[in-house]
Structure formats: C-alpha cells, structure tokens
Design a protein around this motif. Structure first.
Motif, short mmCIF file in Angstrom:
data_model
loop_
_atom_site.label_atom_id
_atom_site.label_comp_id
_atom_site.label_asym_id
_atom_site.label_seq_id
_atom_site.Cartn_x
_atom_site.Cartn_y
_atom_site.Cartn_z
N ASP A 72 0.83 -1.22 0.00
CA ASP A 72 0.00 0.00 0.00
C ASP A 72 0.86 1.26 0.00
OD1 ASP A 72 -2.33 -1.47 0.06
OD2 ASP A 72 -2.54 -1.39 2.23
N LEU A 73 1.89 1.25 0.83
CA LEU A 73 2.78 2.41 0.90
C LEU A 73 3.47 2.64 -0.44
CD1 LEU A 73 4.36 4.62 2.43
CD2 LEU A 73 5.95 2.81 3.16
N GLY A 103 1.19 4.15 -3.02
CA GLY A 103 1.02 5.57 -2.70
C GLY A 103 2.23 6.40 -3.09
N GLU A 104 3.43 5.87 -2.84
CA GLU A 104 4.65 6.59 -3.23
C GLU A 104 4.72 6.73 -4.75
OE1 GLU A 104 6.67 8.21 -1.50
OE2 GLU A 104 6.88 7.35 0.51
N LEU A 133 2.43 9.86 3.90
CA LEU A 133 3.29 8.80 3.39
C LEU A 133 4.54 8.64 4.26
CD1 LEU A 133 3.06 9.48 -0.45
CD2 LEU A 133 2.17 7.46 0.74
N SER A 149 -0.79 3.21 6.23
CA SER A 149 -0.46 3.04 4.82
C SER A 149 -1.72 2.95 3.97
CB SER A 149 0.41 1.80 4.63
OG SER A 149 -0.31 0.61 4.92
N GLY A 151 -1.96 5.67 1.15
CA GLY A 151 -1.96 5.20 -0.24
C GLY A 151 -3.18 5.66 -1.00
N TYR A 165 -3.04 3.73 -10.35
CA TYR A 165 -2.63 3.85 -8.94
C TYR A 165 -3.84 3.72 -8.02
CZ TYR A 165 1.79 5.55 -10.84
OH TYR A 165 2.98 5.67 -11.51
N VAL A 200 -4.37 0.53 -5.53
CA VAL A 200 -4.37 0.66 -4.08
C VAL A 200 -5.76 0.41 -3.51
CG1 VAL A 200 -4.79 3.17 -3.89
CG2 VAL A 200 -3.37 2.00 -2.18
N THR A 237 -6.12 -2.56 -0.81
CA THR A 237 -6.55 -2.22 0.55
C THR A 237 -7.81 -2.97 0.97
OG1 THR A 237 -7.67 -0.25 -0.33
CG2 THR A 237 -5.49 0.07 0.64
#
Length: 409
Positions: free
Chosen positions: A257-258, A261-262, A304, A344, A348, A373, A377, A381
C-alpha cells in the motif's frame, strides 16, 4: 472441476540466484530494479500483459531469496526490509510489488513449522531460483472454513479442492496450498508445497479485478492431486501457539500500500508542474503555485512519511517476535503492524486520489493510465478490513486485549 480453460503457459525453469550480502544490498537492488520496471508499467496495465519477463528479472536479482535465513544460505533480511522491497517495487508497478508477498509468507510458515529436512530442501529450492505462489483463500461460502482437504488413504496422500485469489501462482514453480486433514475429530491445517506440473493441478486465469490486474490472482484447482509427505509442512501448530507469521504477512501488505502511494505521489509532481492548470480563483499562473495544491501535496507527503516511519517501527516489533515469540511479543507486533497498516491504507488511497484530483480532467486520459494507482491501491486495501485494525488497536491499548492470531492481523 472440469470444463474450465486451463492456463498453460509455464515459467522458465529455475536457475540459481545470487545471495545478496545484506539488507542494504537488498534495498539498493530493489531501487535499481524499480527504476527499470517503471517504464513499461502503464502499458502492461493497459494491455493486461502478464509480466512473465519482469518476474524472471525480479527473481534473477536474488530478491526472492532475501528472507531465506542465513543459517540456510540466504540473506536473512529484517521484516522491515522485506516490506520495503515490496514497497519499492510496488511504487513502480503495484502488481509486481504484490506478486512475491505470498512467496515470502510461505517461507515464514516453513521457518516456523517445517522440519530441518524440509527447510534444507525448500530453502535450497528458492536459492536455486524456484518461486512459490499460493493457494490459501477460498470463495463460495460466507464463513472462512476451508473446504480443501488433505486426504490420506491406502493409495497415498492427496489434495482435493479449489482455491481463489492465488496471487503469483501463474508465475510460480510450486504452489503452497492450505489444506485441512481430519485428525482426532478436528480439522488440522497443513501447507502443502505442490509443484505446479503435478497431475491434477489446473491453473485458471480468471482474476478480473479492476486493480492489481497483473498479479495472476485467479483460481487453482486440485483434482485428487497426489502429494509426497515431504511436501507437507505442518501449519496448525503455528496457529495454535504464538508465532510472528501473521504480523510478518501483514507488514508486507503495509509495504505494498505504501509503495503504490509513493508511486502515485511521484507521478503527481511532474503532472502538476507540466500539465495541470491552476484554478481561476487561485490568482496564480501555474498549478504548481496554487496554495491549495501545495497544501494538498504537503498533506500527502506527511502521511506517506508517517506510514513509512510506522513500517520501520513495526518491523522492529516483528523482528523481536520472530526472535522470541510469546503471547505478548506477538500481540505487540500485531498491533504495531496494524497501526502501520492503517496509516499506509489511508496514505496510499489519499495519494492516488490527489493524483487525479490535482491533475484535473487531463489526468483521466486513458493513455496516461494514471487511474492504475487508484485502482491498484483501492483493490489491495480490500485485502482485509482496516476498520478491524482500528478496533484491535483500541482494544489492545485501552483494555489490554490481545488481538487474535491469524494472517489478517
């Protein structure tokens, strides 16, 4: 279980992989690989081009062997490093970041429940380049009871059943399947490391989720599949006693998840600088100078960064629980990972939402594939509900209640 279109493409035969020196080498290798994976990620997603070549390249780096303990010839990285490797790859391609998650999970089950002979054999296979998929989850019922069975009869040992959400199995050489055997009137869980080409194993590419489209998370069918006793790793004892299997599995999901998001945040910056338009009320000529845009991006970056810090912190708890597992250390690890997972999850989703919001209508251009994205995510999630993370975090801190021990916490 007949009549379904079998997926017949097989991965390349395994080849020995390098053993990376340490955690720093694993992270550096993942960063370099992520840079290479970024270029084709949008096209792969648009065309649903299953990433066989990318998975082979991923394996050849030695990254799939990083959780093999040093005592068995591997790198033996920390839990946080394993999760950060997933995050780095997921930032480039969310699907690729998730594919090794269950491989690492199976190795953790092996570490806790396997015999010395099984560890030497299966860890050795990973060092020789084998990948493990998974056949854990089932659908078709409202409860979580397993219908897949390990049957022992005079003719031998057999696995019978059907699994879904089998992430990574299309690319795998072996498929660890969770199956129950009847023992003393109760169902006892085992993880059976079944070679994909065993007669009776059928892979079906029927994963049709709108996100994580390239993970190969479809069905695997087991039609009286004969298995060898050496493939059967006890799992029930690892459920009945405190182990770090659950929090270790969950920290890898934190990384995924992180990482997505990044990746969304990294895609937002050039799009806002070069393509987005400022809102008329902002009084500025560039979207990059819009004060509300700056505030929104600052908020994403803080969330984040906080999630990354919580991942690092949670990793220390998981390492401690792996080294000295008991009810308290495993509970503390589970809660620390739940805190990281909650962070996260929100970070995310926020990053993926803001990419589209701040990019404006131009960001919805199908050829840009920026929606991947959010789709990725949002899909990932849903793996297990974050609302229950908050419940057990609160129950632990307020009332001293230890969370349940299973793979979803």
């Amino acid at each position: 279980m007949s009549g379904e279109a079998a997926f017949t493409r097989s991965p390349a035969p395994p080849r020995p992989v390098p053993v990376l020196a340490d955690d720093a080498a694993a992270l550096a290798t993942a960063r370099n690989l992520a840079a290479a994976f970024t270029a084709g990620a949008a096209e792969r997603d648009l065309n649903r081009a299953l990433p066989f070549a990318e998975v082979e390249r991923f394996t050849e780096t030695g990254l799939w062997a990083i959780t093999v303990p040093r005592a068995y010839g591997g790198t033996g990285v920390s839990a946080a490093t394993a999760a950060q490797v997933c995050a780095l790859i997921a930032a480039a391609d969310g699907s690729l970041g998730q594919i090794p998650q269950n491989h690492f999970y199976a190795l953790e089950v092996l570490r806790n429940g396997g015999t010395e002979a099984q560890k030497r054999d299966l860890y050795g296979r990973v060092l020789a380049g084998e990948r493990f998929g998974n056949a854990l989850a089932e659908i078709g019922g409202r409860d979580y009871s397993r219908r897949t069975r390990l049957v022992r009869d005079p003719a031998g040992w057999f696995v019978e059943g059907r699994k879904y959400y089998c992430t990574g199995s299309l690319f795998a050489h072996r498929i660890p399947v969770m199956a129950d055997a009847e023992e003393d009137g109760r169902a006892v869980a085992y993880l059976v490391f079944v070679p994909r080409d065993t007669p009776g194993v059928t892979l079906v590419d029927d994963w049709d989720g709108f996100g994580q489209r390239l993970t190969g998370s479809g069905s695997v069918l087991f039609d009286r599949v004969r298995v060898e006793p050496d493939w059967v790793v006890p799992f029930q004892a690892s459920l009945d006693r405190p182990t770090a299997i659950g929090p270790f599995a969950q920290i890898l999901h934190v990384g995924i998840d992180l990482g997505i998001g990044e990746g969304a945040f990294a895609a937002t910056l050039p799009f806002v600088r070069e393509r987005a338009r400022p809102w008329i009320d902002s009084g500025v000529a560039r979207a990059a100078d819009d004060p509300l845009t700056l505030h929104a991006l600052g908020d994403v970056r803080v969330r984040l960064t906080a999630a990354d810090a919580l991942l690092e912190r949670a990793g220390r708890f998981v390492d401690a629980a792996q080294a000295a597992p008991d009810a308290e250390s495993v509970a503390a690890a589970s809660v620390a990972v739940a805190e990281a997972r909650a962070a996260s999850h929100r970070a995310g989703l926020l990053a993926a939402n803001k990419l589209l919001e701040l990019g404006g209508t131009a960001a919805t251009d199908r050829t840009e594939a920026l929606d991947r994205y959010w789709r990725n995510v949002r899909t990932h999630t849903l793996h297990d509900p974050v609302r229950w993370k908050y419940h057990w975090i609160g129950a632990y801190h307020l009332n001293g209640r230890l969370p349940p021990r299973h793979g979803a916490l």
